[in-house]
Design an enzyme around this catalytic site. Sequence first.
Site, PDB file in Angstrom:
ATOM      1  N   LYS A 131      11.872 -10.946  -8.410  1.00  9.43           N
ATOM      2  CA  LYS A 131      11.422  -9.549  -8.464  1.00  9.43           C
ATOM      3  C   LYS A 131      10.639  -9.263  -7.202  1.00  9.43           C
ATOM      4  O   LYS A 131      10.075 -10.180  -6.597  1.00  9.43           O
ATOM      5  CB  LYS A 131      10.517  -9.323  -9.690  1.00  9.43           C
ATOM      6  CG  LYS A 131      10.411  -7.865 -10.119  1.00  9.43           C
ATOM      7  CD  LYS A 131      11.590  -7.430 -10.977  1.00  9.43           C
ATOM      8  CE  LYS A 131      11.511  -5.976 -11.352  1.00  9.43           C
ATOM      9  NZ  LYS A 131      12.526  -5.623 -12.359  1.00  9.43           N
TER      10      LYS A 131
HETATM   11  P1  NAD Z   1      12.146   5.331 -13.207  1.00  4.79           P
HETATM   12  O1  NAD Z   1      11.166   5.352 -12.115  1.00  4.79           O
HETATM   13  O2  NAD Z   1      13.508   5.907 -12.988  1.00  4.79           O
HETATM   14  O3  NAD Z   1      11.539   6.054 -14.521  1.00  4.79           O
HETATM   15  C1  NAD Z   1      10.303   5.715 -15.085  1.00  4.79           C
HETATM   16  C2  NAD Z   1       9.945   6.790 -16.104  1.00  4.79           C
HETATM   17  O4  NAD Z   1       8.747   6.402 -16.777  1.00  4.79           O
HETATM   18  C3  NAD Z   1       9.673   8.147 -15.485  1.00  4.79           C
HETATM   19  O5  NAD Z   1      10.141   9.157 -16.354  1.00  4.79           O
HETATM   20  C4  NAD Z   1       8.135   8.184 -15.426  1.00  4.79           C
HETATM   21  O6  NAD Z   1       7.624   9.512 -15.417  1.00  4.79           O
HETATM   22  C5  NAD Z   1       7.807   7.471 -16.716  1.00  4.79           C
HETATM   23  N1  NAD Z   1       6.444   6.940 -16.770  1.00  4.79           N
HETATM   24  C6  NAD Z   1       5.771   6.272 -15.811  1.00  4.79           C
HETATM   25  N2  NAD Z   1       4.538   5.957 -16.241  1.00  4.79           N
HETATM   26  C7  NAD Z   1       4.430   6.450 -17.488  1.00  4.79           C
HETATM   27  C8  NAD Z   1       3.406   6.446 -18.471  1.00  4.79           C
HETATM   28  N3  NAD Z   1       2.222   5.859 -18.225  1.00  4.79           N
HETATM   29  N4  NAD Z   1       3.656   7.033 -19.667  1.00  4.79           N
HETATM   30  C9  NAD Z   1       4.843   7.613 -19.917  1.00  4.79           C
HETATM   31  N5  NAD Z   1       5.864   7.635 -19.037  1.00  4.79           N
HETATM   32  C10 NAD Z   1       5.652   7.077 -17.833  1.00  4.79           C
HETATM   33  O7  NAD Z   1      12.254   3.801 -13.654  1.00  4.79           O
HETATM   34  P2  NAD Z   1      13.429   3.087 -14.461  1.00  4.79           P
HETATM   35  O8  NAD Z   1      14.359   2.494 -13.490  1.00  4.79           O
HETATM   36  O9  NAD Z   1      13.937   4.011 -15.513  1.00  4.79           O
HETATM   37  O10 NAD Z   1      12.632   1.872 -15.140  1.00  4.79           O
HETATM   38  C11 NAD Z   1      11.893   2.024 -16.343  1.00  4.79           C
HETATM   39  C12 NAD Z   1      11.664   0.655 -16.953  1.00  4.79           C
HETATM   40  O11 NAD Z   1      12.919   0.015 -17.168  1.00  4.79           O
HETATM   41  C13 NAD Z   1      10.849  -0.326 -16.098  1.00  4.79           C
HETATM   42  O12 NAD Z   1      10.108  -1.163 -16.958  1.00  4.79           O
HETATM   43  C14 NAD Z   1      11.930  -1.127 -15.405  1.00  4.79           C
HETATM   44  O13 NAD Z   1      11.457  -2.396 -14.985  1.00  4.79           O
HETATM   45  C15 NAD Z   1      12.928  -1.245 -16.528  1.00  4.79           C
HETATM   46  N6  NAD Z   1      14.286  -1.570 -16.100  1.00  4.79           N
HETATM   47  C16 NAD Z   1      14.952  -0.801 -15.192  1.00  4.79           C
HETATM   48  C17 NAD Z   1      16.249  -1.137 -14.846  1.00  4.79           C
HETATM   49  C18 NAD Z   1      17.083  -0.286 -13.927  1.00  4.79           C
HETATM   50  O14 NAD Z   1      18.262  -0.586 -13.755  1.00  4.79           O
HETATM   51  N7  NAD Z   1      16.555   0.785 -13.352  1.00  4.79           N
HETATM   52  C19 NAD Z   1      16.854  -2.276 -15.389  1.00  4.79           C
HETATM   53  C20 NAD Z   1      16.146  -3.034 -16.326  1.00  4.79           C
HETATM   54  C21 NAD Z   1      14.862  -2.662 -16.661  1.00  4.79           C
END
Ligand code: NAD
Length: 427
Positions: A117
């Site tokens: 990561k």
């Molecule tokens: P992103 O940046 O696209 O979206 C994050 C979302 O969470 C946004 O809507 C943001 O406003 C919201 N957010 C942030 N802080 C917040 C809070 N305190 N309370 C409520 N909402 C809040 O990110 P993403 O890619 O969707 O990733 C989200 C999660 O999924 C992370 O934990 C990431 O590690 C995990 N993840 C992502 C992927 C991927 O392919 N993008 C894969 C596996 C896991």
Amino acid sequence: MAATHETLSYLDPARPEPWASFIEQIDRVAPHLGHLSHWIETLKRPKRILIVDVPIVRDDGSIAHFEGYRVQHNLSRGPGKGGVRFHPAVSLNEVMALSGWMTVKNAALGLPYGGAKGGIRIDPRQFSRAELERITRRYTSEIGIVIGPDKDIPAPDVGTSEQTMAWMMDTYSVNVGHTASGVVTGKPIALGGSLGRQEATGRGVFIAAREAGLRMDVPIAGARVVVQGFGNVGGVAARIFRENGAKVVALQDAEATLANPDGIDIPAALAHVAAHGSLAGYEGAQAIGEDEFWHLECEYFVPAALEGQLTPARAHGLRTRIVVEGANGPTTPAADDILRDRFILVVPDVLANAGGVTVSYFEWVQDFSSFFWTEEEINARLEGIMVKAFGAIWHTAQERRVSIRTAAFIIACQRVLAAREQRGLYP
Ligand code: NAD
């Protein structure tokens, strides 16, 4: 979290999370690993940590420096694989935990990768596009000594996008002197990205929910769904839930918490976020309080924002049947126990959000062979891998009478530690 371990000297004992949660999850699996538990210590310390300084010239001519990280938690089963996060809360501790979860996720799904990561401690919203490009390029160049198509392959995470991956791919390629598409995944299609990658994590969250629902007798059609985080993961998952007949009754992002008992129009909410950057101001649902959000009655609750959100207090109040972890590490171990005692099923991150890395794997394979698959082929293969992994993990959970999380960790840690044992220790 009561850390019974000696804290690694490079971590701050006053701020043990989320690494402490990861370590506790590893401790919980140890009694189930038989003779392989002999090797368990290898999972409690990352193989390699690179901390870099990322200096740039800002648009106003001033100089700014940022903390950048790349952690390779375990490489026993193959090259490192894991996202890059741009967020103001990024820390060594957080990147370590996220890299550990990637080791477990890749092994649980049977993907030929170790876990890694990366991240930069910045709020990307505070920088211009040109500044973000300079930050990304300098970071990529600094971590260039440890990444590569057969060494460690980054991907997008919170705060990064396919544009970030395009800059990373270009910078690495310029530095090595040839186009190296396979150095990152989650790229734009024109640069060797894969069809279906952008929505793969959300699609996988839905597949995991559906498989859990089949076994728990909680049909998707008509189910009420609450989603925290409305970005790449939460937004796509919400859309696919709705397309399959569920009602998304509440959404929360960093700036707004909204509910509509009749179901939120997800395409309209996504269009609002695309235009305005967040859910704030979206008029198709009512603003509700934080407390109300965590007490809403629903069948599926999907935390898809950040780690540590489902605390013990919130776990006591949750009124759902199934939690599907879209985010990495959203549920603390203590909250996990409360949910278990309340008979709320938790489909853990290492399974539920593995759709993204699975299609990243397809992207990497396609880049190596320069032969690209159709979206139908990709979605069908994703479905196949997710359903098979879910079935195997569910079976282990039933057989050993453990949670789905512990079952996923059992399968994953057995694979990682068997590889460790067979490779042996050098020298
Ligand atoms: P992103 O940046 O696209 O979206 C994050 C979302 O969470 C946004 O809507 C943001 O406003 C919201 N957010 C942030 N802080 C917040 C809070 N305190 N309370 C409520 N909402 C809040 O990110 P993403 O890619 O969707 O990733 C989200 C999660 O999924 C992370 O934990 C990431 O590690 C995990 N993840 C992502 C992927 C991927 O392919 N993008 C894969 C596996 C896991």
